[in-house]
Design a protein around this motif. Structure first.
Motif, mmCIF file in Angstrom:
data_model
loop_
_atom_site.group_PDB
_atom_site.id
_atom_site.type_symbol
_atom_site.label_atom_id
_atom_site.label_comp_id
_atom_site.label_asym_id
_atom_site.label_seq_id
_atom_site.Cartn_x
_atom_site.Cartn_y
_atom_site.Cartn_z
ATOM 1 N N ARG A 21 11.932 84.677 9.753
ATOM 2 C CA ARG A 21 12.124 84.848 11.200
ATOM 3 C C ARG A 21 13.528 84.433 11.640
ATOM 4 O O ARG A 21 13.989 84.852 12.705
ATOM 5 N N SER A 22 14.204 83.631 10.827
ATOM 6 C CA SER A 22 15.559 83.196 11.176
ATOM 7 C C SER A 22 16.627 84.208 10.789
ATOM 8 O O SER A 22 17.795 84.031 11.140
ATOM 9 N N LEU A 23 16.229 85.266 10.086
ATOM 10 C CA LEU A 23 17.194 86.212 9.539
ATOM 11 C C LEU A 23 17.410 87.392 10.474
ATOM 12 O O LEU A 23 16.448 87.936 11.036
ATOM 13 N N ASP A 24 18.661 87.793 10.617
ATOM 14 C CA ASP A 24 18.965 89.034 11.327
ATOM 15 C C ASP A 24 18.561 90.217 10.450
ATOM 16 O O ASP A 24 18.491 90.120 9.223
ATOM 17 N N ARG A 25 18.270 91.320 11.088
ATOM 18 C CA ARG A 25 17.960 92.585 10.397
ATOM 19 C C ARG A 25 16.623 92.558 9.643
ATOM 20 O O ARG A 25 16.350 93.449 8.851
ATOM 21 N N VAL A 26 15.813 91.519 9.849
ATOM 22 C CA VAL A 26 14.522 91.447 9.158
ATOM 23 C C VAL A 26 13.403 91.508 10.184
ATOM 24 O O VAL A 26 13.338 90.665 11.093
ATOM 25 N N THR A 27 12.529 92.485 10.057
ATOM 26 C CA THR A 27 11.361 92.626 10.917
ATOM 27 C C THR A 27 10.145 92.080 10.179
ATOM 28 O O THR A 27 9.887 92.462 9.030
ATOM 29 N N VAL A 28 9.410 91.178 10.824
ATOM 30 C CA VAL A 28 8.227 90.583 10.203
ATOM 31 C C VAL A 28 6.991 91.355 10.650
ATOM 32 O O VAL A 28 6.705 91.457 11.849
ATOM 33 N N LEU A 29 6.262 91.895 9.680
ATOM 34 C CA LEU A 29 5.053 92.674 9.936
ATOM 35 C C LEU A 29 3.825 91.769 9.877
ATOM 36 O O LEU A 29 3.895 90.637 9.379
ATOM 37 N N PRO A 30 2.675 92.230 10.347
ATOM 38 C CA PRO A 30 1.453 91.416 10.241
ATOM 39 C C PRO A 30 1.084 91.135 8.783
ATOM 40 O O PRO A 30 1.524 91.840 7.864
ATOM 41 N N PRO A 31 0.264 90.114 8.556
ATOM 42 C CA PRO A 31 -0.141 89.773 7.189
ATOM 43 C C PRO A 31 -0.956 90.894 6.534
ATOM 44 O O PRO A 31 -1.656 91.657 7.214
ATOM 45 N N ARG A 32 -0.864 90.951 5.218
ATOM 46 C CA ARG A 32 -1.726 91.810 4.414
ATOM 47 C C ARG A 32 -2.279 90.981 3.258
ATOM 48 O O ARG A 32 -1.841 89.872 3.007
#
Length: 487
Positions: A94-105
């Motif tokens: 979550r601290s990274l630019d350009r990274v989208t966090v998706l829901p868990p799988r």
């Protein structure tokens, strides 16, 4: 299109949206510098990661670096990642630019669905209630509005001791994987890392657990066809010469993300409905996957860092080196020596030795639960923070999940195993040279902590019996002198 970044516990096809999706895989050497993992766990994780990279070929960028940040400096395109499995990893991505966090799988019940269920329970988050909720919500082993067989759990049928006189169950063992060039490369790298000063615990050995979805699927099929029938009835039993018993030995495959738990649950249900597998066995396996596994995962996120087990019942003493380093040869108590030895050799023992031998002994001795979590995390091939935090703190060490301590004396181990017959200690004795350290430790724990134990009817009988013991002070003195020395 964003590139899907897969962590080393997100390696199955269900972590991708389509077959040709671009992928990023990162192998971080720094992970193994921070703590001493079991050698076979390190091997399994690296083997699984490298096998996945080989499967994906040009579809994946595979980077071997010291740290994740170092690897990410060379990746310029947008990234997306499925919700990681630890709080630290989630905060990092979550601290990274350009990274989208998706829901868990990789789990059956969604975090939001669990939270909605838990919010309405007013703190009474019993696993049995969640399991019924999950069965109903996902329509598993139900006919209409009723559970198949008329009961939500035939668990009393799943608590048999091992067959008298048997040294092993009469079952084919789980199929073992065949090592390949990737495993040889991993082993050579781990040897080199050890020479460079990275420390491991446990012994190296042939890889015993699946590193690919194909291997994991083959083991699941074998379990459903050849071992499931006996799983339920002997799920809580232990035999010194049979570390696998009737267990699936699939926990590491689930936790690496190689197997989709939804598919495994449906396959087990088909074994009952189509193939006539015993309901108690099928339900027992489904309860482990749909029930316990999803339950501890969701509790980890629901409570966050404020887990209710972090209270005054915490142990205060550090886990001793002989236990941390799996020094089974220093231990004379047969059950504890055997379980530590199996863990040293395999990187795995099933849930009853973990809970009722390792966790039980640690609770009796008052060892720090946070150190126990670390021990289970790094010492087991299937150990991860989300699983071990709730299991070790909540179930084994504090009993906040169902309000009674998961501790027992030697009588329980004697009933559910063949350990005591070949042990120098007597499970009936609590005082003297032959006193079983589990029996003595049990009564010492109740006497020492009785004012801090959760008050409930399930403890009333044991505490009443404690009050009738004529030698409680001597037992306390004896176990105080034993301290943290190997029994």
């Amino acid at each position: 299109m964003s590139r899907r970044w897969l962590f080393a516990d997100q390696l199955g096809p269900h972590f991708l949206d389509h077959r040709h999706q671009p992928v990023l895989l990162i192998e971080s050497k720094a992970v193994f510098r921070r703590r001493a993992y079991h050698r076979q766990k390190a091997h399994l994780v690296l083997s699984a990661l490298r096998h996945r990279a080989a499967e994906l070929g040009d579809q994946a960028i595979f980077l071997r670096t010291e740290t994740y940040r170092q690897a990410l400096r060379g990746v310029r395109e947008p990234l997306e990642v499925c919700h990681p499995t630890s709080r630290a990893a989630l905060a990092f991505v979550r601290s990274l630019d350009r990274v989208t966090v998706l829901p868990p799988r990789g789990f059956v019940t969604a975090v939001d669905d669990f939270a909605e269920w838990a919010d309405g329970r007013r703190g009474a988050l019993r696993m049995e209630a969640f399991y019924r909720f999950a069965r109903e919500r996902h329509r598993v082993l139900v006919d209409g509005d009723e559970p198949v067989g008329g009961r939500w759990s035939p668990d009393p049928e799943n608590r048999e001791p091992p067959p008298k006189g048997a040294r092993r169950l009469d079952l084919p063992p789980p199929p073992m994987p065949t090592e390949d060039d990737i495993d040889a490369e991993v082993r050579a790298d781990l040897d080199r890392w050890e020479r460079e000063g990275i420390r491991f615990v446990g012994r190296d050995g042939p890889r015993r657990f699946p590193a690919t979805t194909r291997e994991a699927t083959a083991r699941l099929r074998h379990f459903l066809r050849h071992r499931l029938t006996h799983f339920g009835r002997y799920a809580d039993a232990m035999l010194a010469d049979d570390p696998w018993m009737a267990h699936s030995a699939l926990s590491s495959a689930f936790n690496l993300g190689l197997l989709d738990p939804v598919q495994a649950v449906r396959a087990a249900e088909r074994a009952y409905r189509r193939d006539g597998a015993p309901l108690a066995a099928v339900e027992g396996f489904i309860r482990q996957v749909l029930g316990w596994r999803d339950y501890v995962w969701n509790l980890y996120w629901y409570f966050g860092r404020g887990h209710p087990g972090r209270d005054e019942r915490a142990g205060r003493r550090s886990v001793p080196a002989w236990f941390r380093d799996l020094d089974a040869d220093a231990v004379r108590a047969r059950c504890l020596s055997d379980v530590l030895g199996d863990l040293r050799e395999h990187g795995w023992v099933h849930h009853v030795p973990r809970l009722m031998v390792l966790g039980n002994y640690a609770r009796q001795r008052g060892w720090r639960a946070a150190e126990l979590v670390d021990f289970f995390h790094r010492g087991f091939v299937d150990g991860y923070a989300w699983a071990m935090t709730v299991n070790a703190i909540g179930l084994s060490q504090y009993a906040d999940l169902d309000r009674r301590p998961y501790v027992a004396g030697g009588a329980y181990i004697n009933r559910m195993s063949d350990y005591c017959g070949g042990c120098r200690y007597d499970p009936r004795q609590r005082l003297g040279a032959d006193a079983c350290p589990f029996t003595a430790g049990y009564w010492a724990l109740l006497a020492r902590d009785r004012n801090r134990l959760p008050p409930n009817a399930r403890m009333a009988r044991q505490l009443a019996q404690l009050d009738r013991l004529p030698d409680v002070d001597q037992v306390l003195d004896q176990e105080s002198h034993r301290g943290d020395q190997p029994p």
